[in-house]
Design a protein around this motif. Structure first.
Motif, PDB file in Angstrom:
ATOM      1  N   ILE A 225       3.677  16.169 -34.094  1.00  0.00           N
ATOM      2  CA  ILE A 225       2.468  16.609 -34.783  1.00  0.00           C
ATOM      3  C   ILE A 225       1.198  16.072 -34.124  1.00  0.00           C
ATOM      4  CG2 ILE A 225       2.406  14.696 -36.436  1.00  0.00           C
ATOM      5  CD1 ILE A 225       1.524  16.698 -38.572  1.00  0.00           C
ATOM      6  N   ARG A 226       1.304  14.906 -33.476  1.00  0.00           N
ATOM      7  CA  ARG A 226       0.122  14.311 -32.864  1.00  0.00           C
ATOM      8  C   ARG A 226      -0.350  15.083 -31.644  1.00  0.00           C
ATOM      9  NH1 ARG A 226       2.858   8.477 -32.348  1.00  0.00           N
ATOM     10  NH2 ARG A 226       4.596   9.906 -31.915  1.00  0.00           N
ATOM     11  N   ALA A 227       0.540  15.864 -31.034  1.00  0.00           N
ATOM     12  CA  ALA A 227       0.171  16.599 -29.827  1.00  0.00           C
ATOM     13  C   ALA A 227      -0.962  17.580 -30.082  1.00  0.00           C
ATOM     14  CB  ALA A 227       1.385  17.336 -29.268  1.00  0.00           C
ATOM     15  N   ALA A 228      -1.091  18.072 -31.312  1.00  0.00           N
ATOM     16  CA  ALA A 228      -2.148  19.016 -31.658  1.00  0.00           C
ATOM     17  C   ALA A 228      -3.434  18.320 -32.083  1.00  0.00           C
ATOM     18  CB  ALA A 228      -1.678  19.944 -32.774  1.00  0.00           C
ATOM     19  N   MET A 229      -3.385  17.008 -32.253  1.00  0.00           N
ATOM     20  CA  MET A 229      -4.573  16.279 -32.704  1.00  0.00           C
ATOM     21  C   MET A 229      -5.458  15.954 -31.504  1.00  0.00           C
ATOM     22  SD  MET A 229      -2.835  13.708 -35.495  1.00  0.00           S
ATOM     23  CE  MET A 229      -2.123  14.369 -37.006  1.00  0.00           C
ATOM     24  N   PRO A 230      -6.723  16.311 -31.548  1.00  0.00           N
ATOM     25  CA  PRO A 230      -7.592  16.126 -30.382  1.00  0.00           C
ATOM     26  C   PRO A 230      -7.621  14.710 -29.829  1.00  0.00           C
ATOM     27  CG  PRO A 230      -8.647  17.574 -31.965  1.00  0.00           C
ATOM     28  CD  PRO A 230      -7.399  17.062 -32.633  1.00  0.00           C
ATOM     29  N   ARG A 231      -7.497  13.709 -30.664  1.00  0.00           N
ATOM     30  CA  ARG A 231      -7.571  12.331 -30.173  1.00  0.00           C
ATOM     31  C   ARG A 231      -6.414  11.965 -29.250  1.00  0.00           C
ATOM     32  NH1 ARG A 231      -9.625   8.642 -35.334  1.00  0.00           N
ATOM     33  NH2 ARG A 231     -11.677   9.638 -35.547  1.00  0.00           N
ATOM     34  N   PHE A 232      -5.338  12.745 -29.302  1.00  0.00           N
ATOM     35  CA  PHE A 232      -4.178  12.502 -28.440  1.00  0.00           C
ATOM     36  C   PHE A 232      -4.146  13.440 -27.238  1.00  0.00           C
ATOM     37  CE2 PHE A 232      -2.963  10.619 -32.464  1.00  0.00           C
ATOM     38  CZ  PHE A 232      -2.316   9.453 -32.071  1.00  0.00           C
ATOM     39  N   GLN A 233      -5.236  14.162 -27.029  1.00  0.00           N
ATOM     40  CA  GLN A 233      -5.324  15.100 -25.919  1.00  0.00           C
ATOM     41  C   GLN A 233      -6.374  14.630 -24.922  1.00  0.00           C
ATOM     42  OE1 GLN A 233      -6.471  18.667 -28.001  1.00  0.00           O
ATOM     43  NE2 GLN A 233      -4.426  19.055 -28.810  1.00  0.00           N
ATOM     44  N   PRO A 234      -6.264  15.059 -23.631  1.00  0.00           N
ATOM     45  CA  PRO A 234      -7.310  14.747 -22.657  1.00  0.00           C
ATOM     46  C   PRO A 234      -8.612  15.444 -23.076  1.00  0.00           C
ATOM     47  CG  PRO A 234      -5.307  15.542 -21.590  1.00  0.00           C
ATOM     48  CD  PRO A 234      -5.155  15.819 -23.049  1.00  0.00           C
ATOM     49  N   PRO A 235      -9.766  14.845 -22.773  1.00  0.00           N
ATOM     50  CA  PRO A 235      -9.950  13.529 -22.161  1.00  0.00           C
ATOM     51  C   PRO A 235      -9.977  12.394 -23.179  1.00  0.00           C
ATOM     52  CG  PRO A 235     -12.069  14.563 -22.466  1.00  0.00           C
ATOM     53  CD  PRO A 235     -11.048  15.542 -22.993  1.00  0.00           C
ATOM     54  N   HIS A 236      -9.776  12.745 -24.475  1.00  0.00           N
ATOM     55  CA  HIS A 236      -9.942  11.756 -25.531  1.00  0.00           C
ATOM     56  C   HIS A 236      -8.892  10.649 -25.472  1.00  0.00           C
ATOM     57  CE1 HIS A 236     -12.839  14.528 -27.138  1.00  0.00           C
ATOM     58  NE2 HIS A 236     -11.924  15.466 -27.325  1.00  0.00           N
ATOM     59  N   LEU A 237      -7.644  10.998 -25.140  1.00  0.00           N
ATOM     60  CA  LEU A 237      -6.580  10.000 -25.166  1.00  0.00           C
ATOM     61  C   LEU A 237      -6.888   8.842 -24.229  1.00  0.00           C
ATOM     62  CD1 LEU A 237      -3.845   9.010 -26.112  1.00  0.00           C
ATOM     63  CD2 LEU A 237      -2.768  10.420 -24.359  1.00  0.00           C
ATOM     64  N   GLU A 238      -7.338   9.142 -23.027  1.00  0.00           N
ATOM     65  CA  GLU A 238      -7.638   8.074 -22.066  1.00  0.00           C
ATOM     66  C   GLU A 238      -8.705   7.128 -22.610  1.00  0.00           C
ATOM     67  OE1 GLU A 238      -9.099   7.526 -17.406  1.00  0.00           O
ATOM     68  OE2 GLU A 238      -8.953   9.527 -18.310  1.00  0.00           O
ATOM     69  N   ARG A 239      -9.712   7.681 -23.235  1.00  0.00           N
ATOM     70  CA  ARG A 239     -10.791   6.845 -23.792  1.00  0.00           C
ATOM     71  C   ARG A 239     -10.285   5.997 -24.949  1.00  0.00           C
ATOM     72  NH1 ARG A 239     -14.801  12.066 -24.145  1.00  0.00           N
ATOM     73  NH2 ARG A 239     -15.094  12.393 -21.890  1.00  0.00           N
ATOM     74  N   ASN A 240      -9.436   6.574 -25.791  1.00  0.00           N
ATOM     75  CA  ASN A 240      -8.927   5.830 -26.933  1.00  0.00           C
ATOM     76  C   ASN A 240      -7.926   4.757 -26.517  1.00  0.00           C
ATOM     77  OD1 ASN A 240     -10.466   7.236 -28.868  1.00  0.00           O
ATOM     78  ND2 ASN A 240      -9.006   8.933 -28.873  1.00  0.00           N
ATOM     79  N   LEU A 241      -7.158   5.020 -25.470  1.00  0.00           N
ATOM     80  CA  LEU A 241      -6.263   3.988 -24.942  1.00  0.00           C
ATOM     81  C   LEU A 241      -7.048   2.818 -24.370  1.00  0.00           C
ATOM     82  CD1 LEU A 241      -3.476   6.157 -23.253  1.00  0.00           C
ATOM     83  CD2 LEU A 241      -3.211   4.658 -25.249  1.00  0.00           C
ATOM     84  N   ALA A 242      -8.225   3.096 -23.845  1.00  0.00           N
ATOM     85  CA  ALA A 242      -9.074   2.014 -23.340  1.00  0.00           C
ATOM     86  C   ALA A 242      -9.539   1.117 -24.487  1.00  0.00           C
ATOM     87  CB  ALA A 242     -10.271   2.591 -22.591  1.00  0.00           C
ATOM     88  N   LEU A 243      -9.822   1.710 -25.639  1.00  0.00           N
ATOM     89  CA  LEU A 243     -10.170   0.911 -26.814  1.00  0.00           C
ATOM     90  C   LEU A 243      -8.972   0.076 -27.257  1.00  0.00           C
ATOM     91  CD1 LEU A 243     -12.123   3.543 -28.965  1.00  0.00           C
ATOM     92  CD2 LEU A 243     -13.079   1.841 -27.399  1.00  0.00           C
ATOM     93  N   ALA A 244      -7.789   0.705 -27.241  1.00  0.00           N
ATOM     94  CA  ALA A 244      -6.573  -0.018 -27.631  1.00  0.00           C
ATOM     95  C   ALA A 244      -6.315  -1.199 -26.707  1.00  0.00           C
ATOM     96  CB  ALA A 244      -5.381   0.932 -27.635  1.00  0.00           C
ATOM     97  N   ALA A 245      -6.613  -1.044 -25.429  1.00  0.00           N
ATOM     98  CA  ALA A 245      -6.415  -2.140 -24.478  1.00  0.00           C
ATOM     99  C   ALA A 245      -7.311  -3.326 -24.820  1.00  0.00           C
ATOM    100  CB  ALA A 245      -6.688  -1.642 -23.059  1.00  0.00           C
ATOM    101  N   ARG A 246      -8.505  -3.049 -25.292  1.00  0.00           N
ATOM    102  CA  ARG A 246      -9.400  -4.150 -25.681  1.00  0.00           C
ATOM    103  C   ARG A 246      -8.853  -4.876 -26.912  1.00  0.00           C
ATOM    104  NH1 ARG A 246     -15.344  -1.665 -25.925  1.00  0.00           N
ATOM    105  NH2 ARG A 246     -15.849  -3.873 -26.371  1.00  0.00           N
ATOM    106  N   LEU A 247      -8.264  -4.128 -27.844  1.00  0.00           N
ATOM    107  CA  LEU A 247      -7.639  -4.767 -29.001  1.00  0.00           C
ATOM    108  C   LEU A 247      -6.440  -5.603 -28.564  1.00  0.00           C
ATOM    109  CD1 LEU A 247      -7.079  -3.471 -32.524  1.00  0.00           C
ATOM    110  CD2 LEU A 247      -5.054  -4.152 -31.253  1.00  0.00           C
ATOM    111  N   GLU A 248      -5.675  -5.108 -27.597  1.00  0.00           N
ATOM    112  CA  GLU A 248      -4.532  -5.872 -27.092  1.00  0.00           C
ATOM    113  C   GLU A 248      -4.996  -7.206 -26.517  1.00  0.00           C
ATOM    114  OE1 GLU A 248      -2.546  -3.372 -24.322  1.00  0.00           O
ATOM    115  OE2 GLU A 248      -2.078  -1.830 -25.817  1.00  0.00           O
ATOM    116  N   GLY A 249      -6.146  -7.223 -25.865  1.00  0.00           N
ATOM    117  CA  GLY A 249      -6.678  -8.471 -25.324  1.00  0.00           C
ATOM    118  C   GLY A 249      -6.970  -9.476 -26.424  1.00  0.00           C
ATOM    119  N   ILE A 250      -7.529  -9.011 -27.530  1.00  0.00           N
ATOM    120  CA  ILE A 250      -7.793  -9.905 -28.660  1.00  0.00           C
ATOM    121  C   ILE A 250      -6.476 -10.427 -29.242  1.00  0.00           C
ATOM    122  CG2 ILE A 250      -8.826 -10.088 -30.950  1.00  0.00           C
ATOM    123  CD1 ILE A 250     -10.783  -7.884 -30.141  1.00  0.00           C
TER     124      ILE A 250
END
Length: 337
Positions: A225-250
């Protein structure tokens, strides 16, 4: 109903401070577990102290309710059971119907599939804009009076709709998506719930797996179901994964996993907030529950706030069709499909 986990209140119920969202055991996300694995996960959750299990008539066209019915009901006194109506399969076809007649039919089907004569907490899954909310809530009031449900909840609705519903009958819970990357409830619903003594039950508190390391740059399977959600599609996914990486650092600095840090953040938003993460893995469930016992410095939580601003998260939350069924407030800067 006892648990060794910390507890929070939902209406008349005292529940474990973290519940289990059961949707992905039968619906929406891939890969889907085999029935035996799903059954083991449910029993493990109960043994681990989880006392809130959340399902819906929609999930798997009733199969999720059937799963809970055959797996957990021999221990019915050990947990609070919640399900939902309005979004369901009627006459063999999925639809949204908040009319009193449809609600009564779906409730009877849910009771049968769950193998119970009483559901503790029953939600209106979505707002049917063709039916006054007062009429939909009225149908659930009659179900309360008949002893078929114990308390009434709403899902993905606005503060204004909550107030209208609450004027008809006390609302025990508002269920809505809430995580660092989906913070719409902070516009009005979170405060309205606190004011009215309504629990905020947070689904997808791990950003549909993205903040738990469950999604990589390749995205998800096309049938997910997530495949149809814009946040999981390019170019949004790459940007959101970058946010997740910052949370991983914390999380590394704090000494916990990203999932635990994220859940700690959600739990910190108020004593009336109850997250219900979903998983198919007993190990992941144990990891999630451990978030109830970790202490995260306020400074680390504040850094998460500054990373996941509404402007920073990339892409609409839903497709246009799905968004049309959502009554929650949106940010002025929020992109809509």
């Amino acid at each position: 109903m006892n648990t060794h986990l910390p507890t929070r209140k939902i209406g008349p119920f005292t529940v474990s401070a973290m519940g289990l969202g059961c949707m992905n055991l039968s619906h929406a996300y891939l890969p889907r577990p085999e029935p035996e694995q799903a059954e083991r996960l449910l029993l493990h959750a109960l043994d681990a102290g989880v006392t809130l299990f959340d399902t819906a008539a929609l999930y798997g066209s009733g199969r999720n309710e059937e799963l809970l019915g055959r797996t957990l009901m021999h221990r019915r006194g050990e947990f609070t059971l919640s399900s939902k109506c309005v979004l369901a399969e009627l006459d063999g076809k999925r639809g949204l119907d908040g009319s009193p007649g449809a609600i009564a039919r779906v409730l009877e089907d849910s009771l049968r599939r769950l193998r119970v004569d009483h559901i503790d907490l029953y939600y209106l899954h979505r707002l049917d804009r063709n039916v006054p909310i007062e009429d939909s809530v009225g149908a659930l009031v009659r179900a309360v009076e008949a002893g078929k449900i114990g308390a009434i909840g709403l899902s993905e609705m606005s503060a204004a709709t909550l107030r209208r519903a609450h004027a008809v009958h006390p609302i025990a819970a508002m269920q809505t998506e809430y995580s660092p990357w989906t913070r719409n409830v902070e516009i009005a619903v979170l405060d309205a719930c606190a004011e009215l003594d309504v629990a905020l039950v947070a689904f997808s508190p791990l950003a549909r797996g993205l903040l738990a390391g469950g999604v990589g740059p390749e995205g998800v399977a096309a049938e997910d179901i997530r495949a149809a959600m814009p946040r999981f599609q390019p170019p949004h996914l790459e940007r959101n994964l970058a946010l997740a990486a910052r949370l991983e650092g914390i999380a590394r600095e704090v000494g916990c996993t990203p999932a635990q840090l994220t859940l700690a953040w959600v739990l910190s938003r108020g004593d009336h907030v109850v997250p219900i993460p979903g998983t198919t893995s007993s190990a992941h469930l144990d990891e999630d529950l451990a978030a109830l016992s970790i202490e995260v410095p306020a400074e680390a939580l504040a850094r998460i706030d500054t990373i996941f601003t509404p402007e920073a998260v990339s892409g609409p939350r839903y497709t246009r069709g799905a968004q049309a069924q959502i009554d929650t407030e949106v940010w002025e800067t929020e992109p809509l499909a």
